[in-house]
Design a protein around this motif. Structure first.
Motif, PDB file in Angstrom:
ATOM      1  N   ASN A  97       0.922  -1.391  -0.002  1.00 24.70           N
ATOM      2  CA  ASN A  97      -0.038  -0.039  -0.127  1.00 24.70           C
ATOM      3  C   ASN A  97       0.965   1.289   0.235  1.00 24.70           C
ATOM      4  N   THR A 111       2.823   4.533  -1.828  1.00 22.75           N
ATOM      5  CA  THR A 111       2.365   5.491  -2.700  1.00 22.75           C
ATOM      6  C   THR A 111       3.783   6.369  -3.398  1.00 22.75           C
ATOM      7  N   SER A 112       3.343   6.808  -4.350  1.00 23.22           N
ATOM      8  CA  SER A 112       4.335   7.727  -5.209  1.00 23.22           C
ATOM      9  C   SER A 112       3.604   9.034  -5.834  1.00 23.22           C
ATOM     10  N   LYS A 113       4.269   9.668  -6.520  1.00 19.83           N
ATOM     11  CA  LYS A 113       3.586  10.895  -7.081  1.00 19.83           C
ATOM     12  C   LYS A 113       2.312  10.758  -7.897  1.00 19.83           C
ATOM     13  N   TYR A 114       2.318   9.494  -8.672  1.00 23.04           N
ATOM     14  CA  TYR A 114       1.005   9.260  -9.421  1.00 23.04           C
ATOM     15  C   TYR A 114       0.487   7.967  -9.169  1.00 23.04           C
ATOM     16  N   LEU A 115       1.044   7.130  -8.165  1.00 24.92           N
ATOM     17  CA  LEU A 115       0.477   5.821  -7.849  1.00 24.92           C
ATOM     18  C   LEU A 115      -0.062   5.597  -6.604  1.00 24.92           C
ATOM     19  N   SER A 116      -0.924   4.748  -6.094  1.00 24.42           N
ATOM     20  CA  SER A 116      -1.385   4.413  -4.797  1.00 24.42           C
ATOM     21  C   SER A 116      -1.400   2.856  -4.796  1.00 24.42           C
ATOM     22  N   ASN A 117      -1.468   2.456  -3.572  1.00 24.65           N
ATOM     23  CA  ASN A 117      -1.861   1.113  -3.319  1.00 24.65           C
ATOM     24  C   ASN A 117      -0.710   0.126  -4.131  1.00 24.65           C
ATOM     25  N   GLY A 125       0.357  -1.359  -8.996  1.00 25.05           N
ATOM     26  CA  GLY A 125      -0.169  -0.030  -8.381  1.00 25.05           C
ATOM     27  C   GLY A 125      -1.219   0.575  -9.101  1.00 25.05           C
ATOM     28  N   ASP A 126      -2.104   1.445  -8.422  1.00 28.75           N
ATOM     29  CA  ASP A 126      -3.242   2.162  -9.044  1.00 28.75           C
ATOM     30  C   ASP A 126      -3.037   3.574  -9.245  1.00 28.75           C
ATOM     31  N   PRO A 145      -4.696   7.284 -10.301  1.00 24.31           N
ATOM     32  CA  PRO A 145      -5.734   8.320  -9.559  1.00 24.31           C
ATOM     33  C   PRO A 145      -7.171   7.920 -10.416  1.00 24.31           C
ATOM     34  N   THR A 171      -5.334  -0.055 -12.888  1.00 26.28           N
ATOM     35  CA  THR A 171      -4.304  -0.811 -12.166  1.00 26.28           C
ATOM     36  C   THR A 171      -3.188  -1.384 -13.192  1.00 26.28           C
TER      37      THR A 171
END
Length: 140
Positions: A82, A84-90, A111-112, A114, A118
């Motif tokens: 889970n 995160t990065s600038k553009y990705l989550s999970n 990763g997901d 916004p 995925t």
């Protein structure tokens, strides 16, 4: 008797011709916008390659220090859940294919974005060539 008409020079385009050109431009724009959107999403998901490669490199480094090493979840870059990065989550890293230092293994990062899409990227370490190769992110 009627007088013959003088030939008029045609000036400009007819309405039908203009409508055809506008329709062609609209079709090209629709295709270009969808392709550009897919390109942007793939570029945003490119971070996944870095996460997967970092995990694979840390495993290889650990194997060089300890040839009996066999638990990738102990490593910091392989234990990301889970994130995160600038553009990705999970963001998750799957290093479950690693069983020991003398075998080829694959690291999978997912990763997901916004918008809800995925993506997944994989890096494989080939023990015979001692090389890490990664795939571009793919939409799942």
């Amino acid at each position: 008797m009627r007088k013959p008409r003088k030939d008029r020079k045609e000036a400009g385009f007819t309405l039908v011709e203009l409508m055809i050109v506008i329709a062609i431009i609209a079709i090209l724009a629709a295709v270009a916008i969808s392709q550009y959107s897919a390109y942007k999403n793939k570029a945003k998901a490119k971070d996944l390659v870095g996460f997967a490669r970092a995990c694979a490199m840390e495993i290889v480094t650990q194997c060089e220090a300890d040839s009996s090493f066999n638990n990738a979840t102990q490593l910091e870059s392989c234990n990301l859940n889970n994130g995160t990065s600038k553009y990705l989550s999970n963001i998750t890293i799957d290093a479950s294919s690693f069983s020991g230092c003398n075998a080829t293994f694959t690291i999978t990062a997912s990763g997901d974005l916004p918008n809800g899409d995925t993506y997944q990227a994989q890096c494989t370490y080939d023990v015979n060539n001692q090389d890490i190769s990664c795939t571009a992110p793919r939409k799942q």
